[in-house]
Design an enzyme around this catalytic site. Structure first.
Site, PDB file in Angstrom:
ATOM      1  N   SER A 108       0.840  -1.205   0.000  1.00 12.44           N
ATOM      2  CA  SER A 108       0.000   0.000   0.000  1.00 12.44           C
ATOM      3  C   SER A 108       0.872   1.252   0.000  1.00 12.44           C
ATOM      4  CB  SER A 108      -0.945   0.000   1.208  1.00 12.44           C
ATOM      5  OG  SER A 108      -0.220   0.133   2.408  1.00 12.44           O
ATOM      6  N   SER A 110       1.071   3.991   2.114  1.00  8.66           N
ATOM      7  CA  SER A 110       1.181   4.842   3.308  1.00  8.66           C
ATOM      8  C   SER A 110       2.595   5.338   3.582  1.00  8.66           C
ATOM      9  CB  SER A 110       0.648   4.099   4.540  1.00  8.66           C
ATOM     10  OG  SER A 110       1.555   3.104   4.966  1.00  8.66           O
ATOM     11  N   LYS A 165       6.167   1.708   9.340  1.00 10.33           N
ATOM     12  CA  LYS A 165       5.988   3.154   9.491  1.00 10.33           C
ATOM     13  C   LYS A 165       7.335   3.766   9.885  1.00 10.33           C
ATOM     14  CE  LYS A 165       1.452   2.660   9.164  1.00 10.33           C
ATOM     15  NZ  LYS A 165       0.714   3.072   7.960  1.00 10.33           N
ATOM     16  N   SER A 268      -2.410   7.366   5.769  1.00  9.82           N
ATOM     17  CA  SER A 268      -1.709   6.379   6.589  1.00  9.82           C
ATOM     18  C   SER A 268      -2.491   6.100   7.861  1.00  9.82           C
ATOM     19  CB  SER A 268      -0.296   6.885   6.943  1.00  9.82           C
ATOM     20  OG  SER A 268       0.336   6.006   7.845  1.00  9.82           O
TER      21      SER A 268
END
Length: 303
Positions: A108, A110, A165, A268
């Site tokens: 994805s 993010s 992250k 996100s």
């Protein structure tokens, strides 16, 4: 960002395969091979005795079958042969991905622009300490995550899922995100405007900035159409350490926990929504894109 390894429970599958093939290899080396050798020796002794008897009677016999007989009796069964061949390979792969490096695929957006959809990345498994595989328990402390690190971890709300992250808050930090600007311990993070970023997937432009977080420079995206506030934050543990308002939020990071945010800030699902990442959820530090089948230029290290 949700990460999928090549197979959901690959570490557990590898562990089981390693144990099964290892046990078979061990039994064959120390027991079954000796039994085959003893059986072969007995058959060869009988073969030699028969040849000797025939020779004593003046009958010439063909002894070429001796070698074939021995090879046949010593030959491993197919299932043992394959297990013995696979065991060292499986053990090596298990060791490498459990203690050194593990591959992941980015599914994805993010972490755009730092990481793109389809990037195949490597994660350093030992930089934050040596952990036992499967149970992920730290046994040797090495380093702690630092602000600016790109980290893979078990999603707190479902530890069967891996997320990636950027670390923006370490234990004790006071994090404030107001009007799409980050402040850490009362010091505003510096932002340098960059040319707008075009998302090829939906043909949309986003504001792009160079963010400098404790000396670590990296690019982030913001969407001017998205609100400043955090919509519908979850009821996560220690949520009382965070406050939310129309301009953003503020959080104090508790001991043994980390605050994570994606570089694609308005696209996100991160600590702003589901809270802190405990140390025991850490998988490792992402550091290298080793392949992207759609764009080979992506290969290389990143911040």
């Amino acid at each position: 960002m949700n990460l999928q390894s090549l197979l959901g429970n690959f570490a557990l599958i590898l562990f089981v395969l390693m144990i099964v093939t290892g046990v078979i290899w061990f039994l064959d080396v120390f027991f079954w091979s000796k039994q085959r050798r003893a059986k072969a020796d007995a058959a060869l002794a009988e073969f030699d005795a028969r040849i000797a008897k025939l020779s004593g009677e003046g009958i010439k016999s063909d002894t070429n079958g001796r070698a074939a007989l021995e090879a046949s009796l010593l030959r491993q069964p197919i299932w043992i042969e394959y297990s013995g061949s696979f065991f060292p390979v499986i053990a090596l792969v298990f060791f490498l991905r459990s203690f050194l490096y593990e591959p992941f695929k980015i599914p994805s957006s993010s972490m755009v622009p730092t990481l793109q959809v389809g990037d195949l990345i490597l994660v350093n498994k030992y930089t934050y300490g040596i952990r036992l595989p499967i149970i992920n328990k730290k046994i040797i402390n090495v380093n702690n995550p630092q602000r600016g690190d790109v980290m893979v971890f078990k999603y707190p709300e479902d530890t069967s899922v891996d997320y990636i992250k950027r670390v923006v808050g370490v234990p004790g930090d006071k994090i404030v995100y107001k009007n799409k600007r980050l402040t850490v311990n009362g010091k505003e993070v510096s932002y340098k405007p960059l040319p707008d970023y075009l998302d090829d997937g939906n043909l949309t432009y986003y504001k792009q900035w160079q963010e400098t977080l404790t000396g670590v420079e990296h690019n982030i995206l913001t969407d001017e159409r998205a609100p400043n506030f955090v919509p519908d934050p979850h009821q996560y543990p220690m949520r009382d350490l965070c406050s939310y308002n129309a301009e953003g939020f503020a959080c104090t990071v508790p001991t043994g926990q980390y605050f994570m945010m994606g570089d694609n800030r308005d696209n996100s699902l991160d600590s702003r929504y589901w809270g802190f990442v405990p140390d025991e959820n850490i998988v490792g530090k992402a550091f290298f894109v080793w392949m992207n089948l759609g764009n080979l230029k992506r290969i290389g290290s990143f911040h």
